[in-house]
Write a protein that holds these residues in place. Structure first.
Motif, PDB file in Angstrom:
ATOM      1  N   ALA A 260       0.726  -1.388   0.026  1.00 32.70           N
ATOM      2  CA  ALA A 260      -0.016  -0.105   0.031  1.00 32.70           C
ATOM      3  C   ALA A 260       0.889   1.113   0.058  1.00 32.70           C
ATOM      4  O   ALA A 260       0.666   2.328  -0.557  1.00 32.70           O
ATOM      5  N   ARG A 261       1.965   1.275   0.897  1.00 29.32           N
ATOM      6  CA  ARG A 261       2.897   2.331   0.960  1.00 29.32           C
ATOM      7  C   ARG A 261       3.699   2.620  -0.521  1.00 29.32           C
ATOM      8  O   ARG A 261       3.529   3.899  -1.049  1.00 29.32           O
ATOM      9  N   TYR A 281       5.643  12.096  10.525  1.00 27.72           N
ATOM     10  CA  TYR A 281       4.340  12.168   9.872  1.00 27.72           C
ATOM     11  C   TYR A 281       4.210  13.734   9.422  1.00 27.72           C
ATOM     12  O   TYR A 281       4.837  14.484  10.139  1.00 27.72           O
ATOM     13  N   ILE A 282       2.954  13.886   8.832  1.00 30.53           N
ATOM     14  CA  ILE A 282       2.819  15.176   8.330  1.00 30.53           C
ATOM     15  C   ILE A 282       1.527  15.859   9.462  1.00 30.53           C
ATOM     16  O   ILE A 282       0.313  14.957   9.439  1.00 30.53           O
ATOM     17  N   THR A 283       1.281  17.098   9.859  1.00 29.58           N
ATOM     18  CA  THR A 283       0.472  17.552  10.348  1.00 29.58           C
ATOM     19  C   THR A 283      -0.142  18.942   9.341  1.00 29.58           C
ATOM     20  O   THR A 283       0.512  19.283   8.516  1.00 29.58           O
ATOM     21  N   PRO A 284      -1.291  19.531   9.932  1.00 33.88           N
ATOM     22  CA  PRO A 284      -1.758  20.348   8.915  1.00 33.88           C
ATOM     23  C   PRO A 284      -0.813  21.696   8.756  1.00 33.88           C
ATOM     24  O   PRO A 284      -0.847  22.223   7.641  1.00 33.88           O
ATOM     25  N   VAL A 285      -0.205  22.046   9.877  1.00 35.62           N
ATOM     26  CA  VAL A 285       0.610  23.195   9.701  1.00 35.62           C
ATOM     27  C   VAL A 285       1.660  23.035   8.773  1.00 35.62           C
ATOM     28  O   VAL A 285       1.993  23.941   7.908  1.00 35.62           O
ATOM     29  N   ALA A 292       0.414  18.842  -2.577  1.00 35.37           N
ATOM     30  CA  ALA A 292       0.204  17.479  -2.288  1.00 35.37           C
ATOM     31  C   ALA A 292      -0.896  17.264  -1.399  1.00 35.37           C
ATOM     32  O   ALA A 292      -1.296  18.059  -0.371  1.00 35.37           O
ATOM     33  N   THR A 293      -1.464  16.001  -1.414  1.00 35.88           N
ATOM     34  CA  THR A 293      -2.051  15.339  -0.249  1.00 35.88           C
ATOM     35  C   THR A 293      -1.120  14.426   0.372  1.00 35.88           C
ATOM     36  O   THR A 293      -0.458  13.564  -0.345  1.00 35.88           O
ATOM     37  N   PHE A 294      -0.902  14.507   1.697  1.00 39.19           N
ATOM     38  CA  PHE A 294       0.300  13.764   2.466  1.00 39.19           C
ATOM     39  C   PHE A 294      -0.514  12.735   3.238  1.00 39.19           C
ATOM     40  O   PHE A 294      -1.431  12.762   3.633  1.00 39.19           O
ATOM     41  N   ILE A 295       0.227  11.553   3.017  1.00 41.03           N
ATOM     42  CA  ILE A 295      -0.117  10.263   3.645  1.00 41.03           C
ATOM     43  C   ILE A 295       0.931   9.758   4.765  1.00 41.03           C
ATOM     44  O   ILE A 295       2.132   9.626   4.280  1.00 41.03           O
ATOM     45  N   SER A 296       0.475   9.392   5.917  1.00 37.09           N
ATOM     46  CA  SER A 296       1.288   8.944   6.974  1.00 37.09           C
ATOM     47  C   SER A 296       0.571   8.099   7.632  1.00 37.09           C
ATOM     48  O   SER A 296      -0.515   7.500   7.443  1.00 37.09           O
ATOM     49  N   ARG A 297       1.307   7.180   8.675  1.00 35.69           N
ATOM     50  CA  ARG A 297       0.578   6.154   9.715  1.00 35.69           C
ATOM     51  C   ARG A 297      -0.068   5.072   8.949  1.00 35.69           C
ATOM     52  O   ARG A 297      -1.071   4.738   9.446  1.00 35.69           O
ATOM     53  N   ILE A 310      -4.742   4.872   7.421  1.00 32.32           N
ATOM     54  CA  ILE A 310      -3.979   5.759   7.006  1.00 32.32           C
ATOM     55  C   ILE A 310      -4.289   7.214   7.727  1.00 32.32           C
ATOM     56  O   ILE A 310      -5.531   7.318   8.075  1.00 32.32           O
ATOM     57  N   TRP A 311      -3.303   7.956   7.735  1.00 33.40           N
ATOM     58  CA  TRP A 311      -3.462   9.375   8.133  1.00 33.40           C
ATOM     59  C   TRP A 311      -3.420  10.209   6.765  1.00 33.40           C
ATOM     60  O   TRP A 311      -2.391  10.256   6.082  1.00 33.40           O
ATOM     61  N   CYS A 312      -4.299  11.112   6.754  1.00 34.59           N
ATOM     62  CA  CYS A 312      -4.418  11.948   5.357  1.00 34.59           C
ATOM     63  C   CYS A 312      -4.448  13.207   5.513  1.00 34.59           C
ATOM     64  O   CYS A 312      -5.184  13.802   6.457  1.00 34.59           O
ATOM     65  N   VAL A 313      -3.521  14.122   5.088  1.00 33.69           N
ATOM     66  CA  VAL A 313      -3.812  15.842   5.383  1.00 33.69           C
ATOM     67  C   VAL A 313      -3.391  16.423   4.198  1.00 33.69           C
ATOM     68  O   VAL A 313      -2.703  15.878   3.217  1.00 33.69           O
TER      69      VAL A 313
END
Length: 340
Positions: A260-261, A281-285, A292-297, A310-313
């Motif tokens: 998936a990654r 990981y990416i946070t809103p700030v 981009a749409t950032f994907i982490s976790r 997944i975590w999506c920001v």
């Protein structure tokens, strides 16, 4: 040869962001006209190195213009979009007015670019809700590989999704917490937003969900696959810009987190930042101002047979609104108009 472009709502948060992104991405513009309501008539806006004065949308003749990007809300769109469309200008609308119209394509270019071909029925293309847009960018490449059965998503949405007044309310309430007698009562939101979270976005429906939650369900089905089951809880958080989402996905077949990654790393519009360490990981700030749409976790969900978390920001003013609209214009140019 470039395009003749109109930006309606050019003085608002999303309208200004549309102007910025058109310039940043060097969209081929021969002429650009910023439109606004009469009360904002003559307000100056920036487009690249140009300073332009807004014109009155009332009575504006869209004849001869190729594309109009609308960021004026549903009520004004209902009045002006059919006029522009009838006069031969293709409308790309950021409001919710046309999203669920079967004759209007709802488009996220990384997900369903071919859908723009259906614009001709009404000469209008709809931009999805901000929370949906970033999510489906992540869901589509995974769905193509393992077919998604069900999604459970919790959103953490910034106040900029409610407009400038909401940004001001968060700022004023935050300052007021430190100055006795300067407390600011909520006006935009039903409860205090500073140092708080509010599990309520848009109006409540009969089944107990909110309109925002319903939008995510309906739009995901229209954009990705009507067979996907989705349940959402949408929460407003004290963040100025940037929406975050915790997404749980159940697939029809097993999908390993490492695969998936790799899939997400190769997918258009996505940046994977996923290190299992402090700050990995990416946070809103960190997403503000980025395309981009950032994907982490990214990790397996051991509680179901074929599950991932997944975590999506993403910057909601960009991918959730202005950027997606400009990308639709780019896709329209490549597939239909073929200028520039």
């Amino acid at each position: 040869m470039g395009y003749k472009v109109v930006v309606a709502g050019a003085t608002g948060n999303v309208g200004r962001e549309m102007l910025n992104i058109l310039a940043e991405r060097q969209f081929p513009v021969d002429e650009l006209v910023p439109l606004a309501s009469r009360r904002s008539l003559g307000t100056e806006v920036s487009f690249g190195d140009q300073t332009l004065k807004t014109k009155d949308i009332e009575g504006f003749d869209f004849t001869g213009y190729d594309i109009a990007l609308f960021a004026i809300g549903s009520d004004a769109t209902k009045k002006y979009a059919p006029i522009a469309a009838k006069q031969g200008c293709i409308v790309i609308d950021n409001s919710s007015l046309y999203r669920y119209d079967p004759d209007v394509p709802l488009v996220v270019p990384e997900v369903n670019p071919e859908a723009v071909d259906g614009y001709a029925k009404k000469n209008i293309i709809a931009n999805p809700n901000c929370s949906t847009a970033q999510m489906v960018v992540a869901l589509k490449p995974l769905h193509d590989r393992a077919k998604i059965k069900r999604v459970v998503v919790s959103t953490y949405q910034s106040v900029s999704g409610s407009g400038k007044e909401a940004i001001d309310e968060l700022w004023d309430q935050t300052k007021g917490m430190y100055v006795p007698g300067q407390e600011v009562e909520p006006k935009v939101y039903p409860k205090q937003i500073a140092f708080n979270v509010i599990p309520h976005i848009d109006v409540f429906l009969d089944d107990g969900s909110t309109k925002e939650e319903w939008k995510m369900v309906a739009e995901t089905k229209k954009i990705v696959d009507p067979a996907i089951k989705l349940t959402a809880t949408c929460v407003r958080v004290p963040v100025f810009v940037g929406h975050s989402e915790a997404i749980n996905i159940e697939f029809e077949e097993f999908l390993d987190e490492d695969e998936a990654r790799d899939i997400l790393r190769e997918a258009p519009g996505i940046m994977v930042v996923d290190k299992r360490e402090d700050g990995g990981y990416i946070t809103p700030v960190e997403c503000v101002g980025d395309f981009a749409t950032f994907i982490s976790r990214i990790r397996q969900d051991s509680t179901i047979e074929n599950g991932l978390n997944i975590w999506c920001v993403s910057d909601n003013l960009r991918k959730g609104a202005a950027l997606n609209a400009v990308q639709i214009a780019e896709t329209l140019g490549k597939r239909v108009l073929k200028k520039g």
